[in-house]
Design a protein around this motif. Structure first.
Motif, mmCIF file in Angstrom:
data_model
loop_
_atom_site.group_PDB
_atom_site.id
_atom_site.type_symbol
_atom_site.label_atom_id
_atom_site.label_comp_id
_atom_site.label_asym_id
_atom_site.label_seq_id
_atom_site.Cartn_x
_atom_site.Cartn_y
_atom_site.Cartn_z
ATOM 1 N N ASP A 23 0.319 -64.686 0.517
ATOM 2 C CA ASP A 23 -1.152 -64.698 1.357
ATOM 3 C C ASP A 23 -1.931 -65.625 0.742
ATOM 4 O O ASP A 23 -2.647 -66.284 1.621
ATOM 5 C CB ASP A 23 -1.327 -63.239 1.366
ATOM 6 N N ALA A 34 3.993 -57.885 7.714
ATOM 7 C CA ALA A 34 2.976 -58.866 7.256
ATOM 8 C C ALA A 34 3.798 -60.095 7.643
ATOM 9 O O ALA A 34 4.632 -60.436 6.640
ATOM 10 C CB ALA A 34 2.222 -58.876 6.047
ATOM 11 N N ASP A 72 -2.307 -64.993 7.253
ATOM 12 C CA ASP A 72 -1.799 -63.490 7.073
ATOM 13 C C ASP A 72 -1.734 -63.004 8.592
ATOM 14 O O ASP A 72 -2.727 -62.762 9.137
ATOM 15 C CB ASP A 72 -3.099 -62.828 6.149
ATOM 16 N N GLY A 76 3.696 -64.648 7.261
ATOM 17 C CA GLY A 76 2.932 -65.686 6.706
ATOM 18 C C GLY A 76 3.205 -67.069 7.350
ATOM 19 O O GLY A 76 4.230 -67.060 8.028
#
Length: 278
Positions: free
Chosen positions: A50, A25, A56, A27
């Protein structure tokens, strides 16, 4: 995390993946400095990053390819160069994660016999009709007996879907018995199923499409050699009985014999009344 865990669990279950897949993930935070918007991509973000960040960006893939992406952003737009940089960071992180995963498990384990599966069998095109049977009788019988789902393509490819290994292998064996048959030999033993009784004996199914006759003189052995007036008193349709091939005539018809240590016809022994012999 869910992508990595799915890969590890499937490898552990023996699923033959083409390549392991990992996910990360990404950011993003942005701000205006001296009238210029600046961006900073973050790797492996947490919940707060997030919630308070601008993006995201989830990226999943193998060591060679990106297989899936998903992006949420609070900004009106993100420059292509920023996204390209985030993808580069994501690749570096993905490769690192894949290396760590490979240290835990790098190849599929042996598949558990309890794992669902789809297997294939090739049959000659001219045997497709025999596998299907009249009005689907044969293929439906195999599906009912094994619990597997079977579909046949025009080129002879048979797909067998089953909830576990034994069911899949039972269906494969039944199909091969029809389309790629093993030629029986005298003395070969089977646990067969009674499919029909007649005055002179019983027909026993040894495998799909392969039956043999158990003569009434052989059926007497199931009741200690006593006289048998009615075959139905000893054997019933659907009953299992252990037999061996005693003779194969020039036309391929099978004459069966009872295996002397047979315990498969206990139901017939219990139901047989020998009062007429006294």
């Amino acid at each position: 995390g869910s992508v990595c865990a799915s890969t590890l669990s499937m490898l552990n279950a023996g699923v033959p993946l083409r390549a392991p897949v990992a996910g990360i993930a990404m950011g993003l935070v942005s701000d205006t400095v001296d009238g210029e918007t600046r961006y900073a991509a973050m790797t492996d973000i947490l919940g707060a990053e997030d919630a308070y960040g601008d993006m995201d960006f989830k990226v999943a893939g193998t060591s060679e390819f990106v297989t899936a992406i998903q992006l949420d952003t609070k900004l009106d737009g993100i420059p292509a160069s920023v996204l390209a940089g985030a993808l580069d960071q994501a690749k570096a992180a993905r490769l690192h994660i894949l290396d760590v995963m490979a240290q835990a498990i790098s190849e599929p384990d042996e598949m558990s016999e309890f794992a669902p599966r789809i297997i294939t069998v090739r049959v000659p095109v001219d045997k497709i009709g025999e596998v299907i049977g009249p009005k689907g009788k044969m293929i439906n019988q195999i599906q009912d007996d094994t619990g597997a789902d079977i579909s046949i393509e025009d080129d002879g490819t048979v797909f067998i879907g089953a909830v576990d290994g034994p069911s899949a292998e039972a269906a494969r064996a039944a199909i091969n018995a029809i389309a790629n048959p093993h030629m029986p030999e005298v003395g070969e033993r089977f646990v067969g199923t009674v499919v029909k009784t007649v005055a002179f004996g019983a027909f026993i199914s040894l495998s799909p499409g392969k039956d043999g006759l158990l003569h009434i003189s052989q059926i007497r052995k199931l009741v200690g050699g006593k006289r048998v007036e009615n075959v139905e008193d000893v054997l019933a349709v659907g009953q299992k009985v252990q037999v061996q091939i005693g003779e194969i005539d020039p036309r391929g018809k099978l004459s069966l014999e009872v295996v002397e240590d047979n315990n498969a016809a206990t139901a017939g022994d219990d139901s047989y009344d020998d009062s007429d012999d006294e």
